[in-house]
Motif scaffolding. Structure first.
Motif, PDB file in Angstrom:
ATOM      1  N   LYS A  98      -9.164  -2.336  -5.824  1.00 21.00           N
ATOM      2  CA  LYS A  98      -9.305  -1.011  -5.207  1.00 21.00           C
ATOM      3  C   LYS A  98      -8.211  -0.058  -5.712  1.00 21.00           C
ATOM      4  O   LYS A  98      -8.463   1.108  -5.983  1.00 21.00           O
ATOM      5  CB  LYS A  98      -9.241  -1.157  -3.680  1.00 21.00           C
ATOM      6  N   ILE A  99      -7.004  -0.592  -5.848  1.00 15.79           N
ATOM      7  CA  ILE A  99      -5.884   0.251  -6.306  1.00 15.79           C
ATOM      8  C   ILE A  99      -6.119   0.691  -7.756  1.00 15.79           C
ATOM      9  O   ILE A  99      -5.884   1.843  -8.114  1.00 15.79           O
ATOM     10  CB  ILE A  99      -4.541  -0.518  -6.181  1.00 15.79           C
ATOM     11  N   LEU A 100      -6.626  -0.225  -8.576  1.00 15.70           N
ATOM     12  CA  LEU A 100      -6.798   0.093  -9.997  1.00 15.70           C
ATOM     13  C   LEU A 100      -8.065   0.906 -10.277  1.00 15.70           C
ATOM     14  O   LEU A 100      -8.173   1.539 -11.321  1.00 15.70           O
ATOM     15  CB  LEU A 100      -6.812  -1.202 -10.824  1.00 15.70           C
ATOM     16  N   ASN A 101      -9.007   0.880  -9.362  1.00 14.71           N
ATOM     17  CA  ASN A 101     -10.265   1.612  -9.580  1.00 14.71           C
ATOM     18  C   ASN A 101     -10.745   2.176  -8.239  1.00 14.71           C
ATOM     19  O   ASN A 101     -11.769   1.758  -7.687  1.00 14.71           O
ATOM     20  CB  ASN A 101     -11.301   0.640 -10.191  1.00 14.71           C
ATOM     21  N   PRO A 102      -9.984   3.154  -7.695  1.00 12.91           N
ATOM     22  CA  PRO A 102     -10.178   3.543  -6.290  1.00 12.91           C
ATOM     23  C   PRO A 102     -11.489   4.250  -5.963  1.00 12.91           C
ATOM     24  O   PRO A 102     -11.862   4.325  -4.796  1.00 12.91           O
ATOM     25  CB  PRO A 102      -8.989   4.478  -6.007  1.00 12.91           C
ATOM     26  N   THR A 103     -12.201   4.745  -6.973  1.00 17.33           N
ATOM     27  CA  THR A 103     -13.465   5.431  -6.639  1.00 17.33           C
ATOM     28  C   THR A 103     -14.610   4.438  -6.417  1.00 17.33           C
ATOM     29  O   THR A 103     -15.678   4.813  -5.943  1.00 17.33           O
ATOM     30  CB  THR A 103     -13.877   6.419  -7.756  1.00 17.33           C
ATOM     31  N   LYS A 104     -14.397   3.186  -6.758  1.00 18.15           N
ATOM     32  CA  LYS A 104     -15.460   2.179  -6.583  1.00 18.15           C
ATOM     33  C   LYS A 104     -15.469   1.634  -5.158  1.00 18.15           C
ATOM     34  O   LYS A 104     -14.440   1.616  -4.487  1.00 18.15           O
ATOM     35  CB  LYS A 104     -15.247   0.987  -7.537  1.00 18.15           C
ATOM     36  N   THR A 105     -16.629   1.141  -4.772  1.00 20.86           N
ATOM     37  CA  THR A 105     -16.696   0.403  -3.504  1.00 20.86           C
ATOM     38  C   THR A 105     -16.281  -1.029  -3.824  1.00 20.86           C
ATOM     39  O   THR A 105     -16.865  -1.668  -4.706  1.00 20.86           O
ATOM     40  CB  THR A 105     -18.150   0.402  -2.975  1.00 20.86           C
ATOM     41  N   VAL A 106     -15.245  -1.506  -3.145  1.00 24.11           N
ATOM     42  CA  VAL A 106     -14.811  -2.896  -3.370  1.00 24.11           C
ATOM     43  C   VAL A 106     -15.127  -3.693  -2.107  1.00 24.11           C
ATOM     44  O   VAL A 106     -14.711  -3.329  -1.003  1.00 24.11           O
ATOM     45  CB  VAL A 106     -13.304  -2.983  -3.716  1.00 24.11           C
ATOM     46  N   LEU A 107     -15.873  -4.783  -2.287  1.00 21.83           N
ATOM     47  CA  LEU A 107     -16.296  -5.601  -1.146  1.00 21.83           C
ATOM     48  C   LEU A 107     -15.672  -6.983  -1.216  1.00 21.83           C
ATOM     49  O   LEU A 107     -15.536  -7.558  -2.303  1.00 21.83           O
ATOM     50  CB  LEU A 107     -17.820  -5.755  -1.155  1.00 21.83           C
ATOM     51  N   LYS A 148       3.320  -4.110  -2.808  1.00 20.68           N
ATOM     52  CA  LYS A 148       3.230  -3.579  -4.192  1.00 20.68           C
ATOM     53  C   LYS A 148       3.703  -2.128  -4.252  1.00 20.68           C
ATOM     54  O   LYS A 148       4.240  -1.677  -5.262  1.00 20.68           O
ATOM     55  CB  LYS A 148       1.794  -3.683  -4.706  1.00 20.68           C
ATOM     56  N   ALA A 149       3.495  -1.401  -3.151  1.00 20.99           N
ATOM     57  CA  ALA A 149       3.896   0.011  -3.120  1.00 20.99           C
ATOM     58  C   ALA A 149       5.416   0.170  -3.128  1.00 20.99           C
ATOM     59  O   ALA A 149       5.922   1.259  -3.385  1.00 20.99           O
ATOM     60  CB  ALA A 149       3.297   0.678  -1.887  1.00 20.99           C
ATOM     61  N   LEU A 311      -7.811   1.355   1.747  1.00 24.33           N
ATOM     62  CA  LEU A 311      -6.347   1.438   1.725  1.00 24.33           C
ATOM     63  C   LEU A 311      -5.937   2.897   1.872  1.00 24.33           C
ATOM     64  O   LEU A 311      -6.632   3.785   1.348  1.00 24.33           O
ATOM     65  CB  LEU A 311      -5.814   0.912   0.379  1.00 24.33           C
ATOM     66  N   PRO A 312      -4.805   3.183   2.513  1.00 26.93           N
ATOM     67  CA  PRO A 312      -4.347   4.570   2.592  1.00 26.93           C
ATOM     68  C   PRO A 312      -4.062   5.132   1.188  1.00 26.93           C
ATOM     69  O   PRO A 312      -3.569   4.400   0.301  1.00 26.93           O
ATOM     70  CB  PRO A 312      -3.044   4.472   3.402  1.00 26.93           C
ATOM     71  N   GLU A 313      -4.364   6.391   0.985  1.00 26.06           N
ATOM     72  CA  GLU A 313      -4.198   7.057  -0.309  1.00 26.06           C
ATOM     73  C   GLU A 313      -2.769   6.881  -0.858  1.00 26.06           C
ATOM     74  O   GLU A 313      -2.563   6.608  -2.040  1.00 26.06           O
ATOM     75  CB  GLU A 313      -4.540   8.548  -0.128  1.00 26.06           C
ATOM     76  N   ILE A 314      -1.779   7.037   0.021  1.00 25.32           N
ATOM     77  CA  ILE A 314      -0.385   6.974  -0.421  1.00 25.32           C
ATOM     78  C   ILE A 314      -0.041   5.564  -0.940  1.00 25.32           C
ATOM     79  O   ILE A 314       0.690   5.412  -1.921  1.00 25.32           O
ATOM     80  CB  ILE A 314       0.597   7.423   0.709  1.00 25.32           C
ATOM     81  N   VAL A 315      -0.616   4.543  -0.295  1.00 20.91           N
ATOM     82  CA  VAL A 315      -0.376   3.158  -0.755  1.00 20.91           C
ATOM     83  C   VAL A 315      -1.027   2.971  -2.126  1.00 20.91           C
ATOM     84  O   VAL A 315      -0.436   2.382  -3.045  1.00 20.91           O
ATOM     85  CB  VAL A 315      -0.925   2.134   0.283  1.00 20.91           C
ATOM     86  N   ILE A 316      -2.234   3.486  -2.287  1.00 22.41           N
ATOM     87  CA  ILE A 316      -2.918   3.375  -3.591  1.00 22.41           C
ATOM     88  C   ILE A 316      -2.066   4.032  -4.674  1.00 22.41           C
ATOM     89  O   ILE A 316      -1.820   3.447  -5.737  1.00 22.41           O
ATOM     90  CB  ILE A 316      -4.331   4.015  -3.530  1.00 22.41           C
ATOM     91  N   GLN A 317      -1.583   5.226  -4.374  1.00 27.53           N
ATOM     92  CA  GLN A 317      -0.783   5.954  -5.377  1.00 27.53           C
ATOM     93  C   GLN A 317       0.468   5.180  -5.782  1.00 27.53           C
ATOM     94  O   GLN A 317       0.756   5.001  -6.962  1.00 27.53           O
ATOM     95  CB  GLN A 317      -0.329   7.276  -4.774  1.00 27.53           C
ATOM     96  N   SER A 322       3.114   0.481  -9.838  1.00 30.08           N
ATOM     97  CA  SER A 322       3.693  -0.839 -10.171  1.00 30.08           C
ATOM     98  C   SER A 322       2.673  -1.734 -10.881  1.00 30.08           C
ATOM     99  O   SER A 322       3.039  -2.577 -11.706  1.00 30.08           O
ATOM    100  CB  SER A 322       4.267  -1.515  -8.930  1.00 30.08           C
ATOM    101  N   LEU A 323       1.382  -1.534 -10.579  1.00 28.07           N
ATOM    102  CA  LEU A 323       0.356  -2.322 -11.293  1.00 28.07           C
ATOM    103  C   LEU A 323       0.202  -1.812 -12.736  1.00 28.07           C
ATOM    104  O   LEU A 323       0.071  -2.612 -13.669  1.00 28.07           O
ATOM    105  CB  LEU A 323      -0.980  -2.243 -10.555  1.00 28.07           C
ATOM    106  N   GLU A 324       0.235  -0.501 -12.903  1.00 33.00           N
ATOM    107  CA  GLU A 324       0.139   0.051 -14.263  1.00 33.00           C
ATOM    108  C   GLU A 324       1.354  -0.363 -15.101  1.00 33.00           C
ATOM    109  O   GLU A 324       1.254  -0.596 -16.300  1.00 33.00           O
ATOM    110  CB  GLU A 324       0.004   1.588 -14.245  1.00 33.00           C
ATOM    111  N   LYS A 325       2.507  -0.492 -14.453  1.00 32.45           N
ATOM    112  CA  LYS A 325       3.717  -0.942 -15.151  1.00 32.45           C
ATOM    113  C   LYS A 325       3.490  -2.366 -15.688  1.00 32.45           C
ATOM    114  O   LYS A 325       3.881  -2.690 -16.813  1.00 32.45           O
ATOM    115  CB  LYS A 325       4.912  -0.897 -14.192  1.00 32.45           C
ATOM    116  N   MET A 326       2.871  -3.198 -14.835  1.00 27.04           N
ATOM    117  CA  MET A 326       2.575  -4.561 -15.298  1.00 27.04           C
ATOM    118  C   MET A 326       1.688  -4.514 -16.540  1.00 27.04           C
ATOM    119  O   MET A 326       1.970  -5.199 -17.542  1.00 27.04           O
ATOM    120  CB  MET A 326       1.851  -5.359 -14.205  1.00 27.04           C
TER     121      MET A 326
END
Ligand code: 13P
Ligand code: SF4
Length: 331
Positions: A98-107, A148-149, A311-317, A322-326
């Motif tokens: 969800k964090i890496l692709n937030p516009t998708k529906t993740v189930l 992660k945030a 997830l809250p928007e601020i947590v995603i941001q 940190s995920l993109e850094k990885m």
């Protein structure tokens, strides 16, 4: 309505793979209506099923579009064009998608935790940072989105060393896996500051078990996940992530291997490597094994609120940094 020919073809398709890990034709016949319906719904809803290699073989070979370790699954989730991602694994991996692709529906078919992810909170991280203000902070992907945030970079078992080495600091807070931190320390000049969480599955293995397996199967190559106790790692031939273990078996030519990890991986390796034998014992992850085909069907048909990852928007941001850094440091 399903025709007998459809059911027979599906049973044969399933049996071709699943008999390699002991499934009978009758077992496959029983799940064939479920896998057919799931695969049809996937098409109708433009959905993709990502499954970790610790899932059961009916999920891995019946309905999954992609199998992988936590890093490969994250990349797949980031790249997919599907509208819906069904994440057949524990919750932190679905959150990562969800964090890496937030516009998708993740189930998530079932809400499944992880002892490592439950072993540290965002507040714990803030305290550690206050105690070691000069240190860089790397967290293992087996953590909540809130954790992660709070960190500089995420890592997985397949890229932990690269991420640690790529950080500018000489001192790294490495959380939350106590054993992984201890296993990595001899491989780097940097000082690692650890935490005390453990994987309840991998901590079950002891050096004595490995010694017994060596006696019983002297020719077997023994591979262990880096979440194992360092005393276990001392006794084995190779330490790595689930995908690194799969690659090791595929690219070497031994007759016998022991995989010191969760049973799903032994099932996968056995299914994909005919002629090679997996010996010894494995351990079941109660979280990973919470997910069943019927849950996948349910969430695809009409997801309950808890099956939709939010997830809250601020947590995603913050967590996406940190995920993109990885991804930057690992590639
Ligand atoms: P991998 O990234 O090696 O698949 O590990 C994930 C995990 O949860 C191992 O217990
Ligand atoms: Fe978490 Fe261990 Fe299960 Fe992996 S095997 S999901 S680390 S409890």
């Amino acid at each position: 309505m399903l025709y007998p020919t459809q059911l027979n073809t599906e049973t044969e398709r399933l049996y071709e793979k699943l008999h390699r890990v002991g499934w009978s034709e009758q077992d496959c016949e029983l799940i064939a209506p479920l896998t057919l319906e799931i695969n049809q719904l996937k098409k109708e809803k433009n959905a993709i099923i990502l499954a970790h290699s610790y899932q059961t073989p009916d999920i891995m070979y019946g309905v999954a579009d992609f199998l992988g370790d936590s890093y490969a699954l994250s990349l797949k989730a980031k790249e997919t064009n599907a509208d819906t991602i069904v994440f057949s694994s524990v919750h932190f991996m679905a959150e990562t998608a969800k964090i890496l692709n937030p516009t998708k529906t993740v189930l998530v078919p079932a809400v499944a935790g992880c002892s490592l992810a439950e072993g540290i909170t965002a507040e714990d991280v803030r305290q550690l940072k206050a105690e070691h203000p000069k240190a860089g902070v790397v967290c293992y992907i087996n953590t909540t989105a809130d954790v992660k945030a709070e960190v500089d970079a995420v890592c997985t078992s397949s890229n932990a060393l690269k991420v640690i080495e790529g950080m500018p600091q000489d001192e790294i807070i490495f959380i939350p896996d106590e054993f992984m931190c201890k296993n990595l320390q001899p491989l780097t000049q940097k000082k690692l500051i650890g935490w005390t969480a453990r994987c309840i599955v991998h901590e079950e293995f002891s050096p004595e078990t490995i010694k017994e397996i060596r006696k019983e199967y002297p020719k077997a190559k023994i591979l262990a996940h880096s979440e194992c106790n360092p005393q276990v790692i001392n006794e084995v031939d190779m330490m790595g992530s689930t995908s690194q273990m799969i690659d090791y078996v595929k690219t070497t030519d031994e007759e016998e291997y022991m995989l010191v990890t969760e049973c799903g991986l032994s099932d996968r390796v056995q299914t994909e490597n005919q002629g090679k034998k997996i010996v010894g014992s494995c351990a079941m992850c109660p979280y990973m094994k919470k997910i069943m085909l019927k849950d996948i069907l349910e969430c695809l048909k009409s997801p309950r609120p808890e099956q939709i990852v939010k997830l809250p928007e601020i947590v995603i941001q913050k967590a996406s940094r940190s995920l993109e850094k990885m991804i930057e440091l690992a590639s």
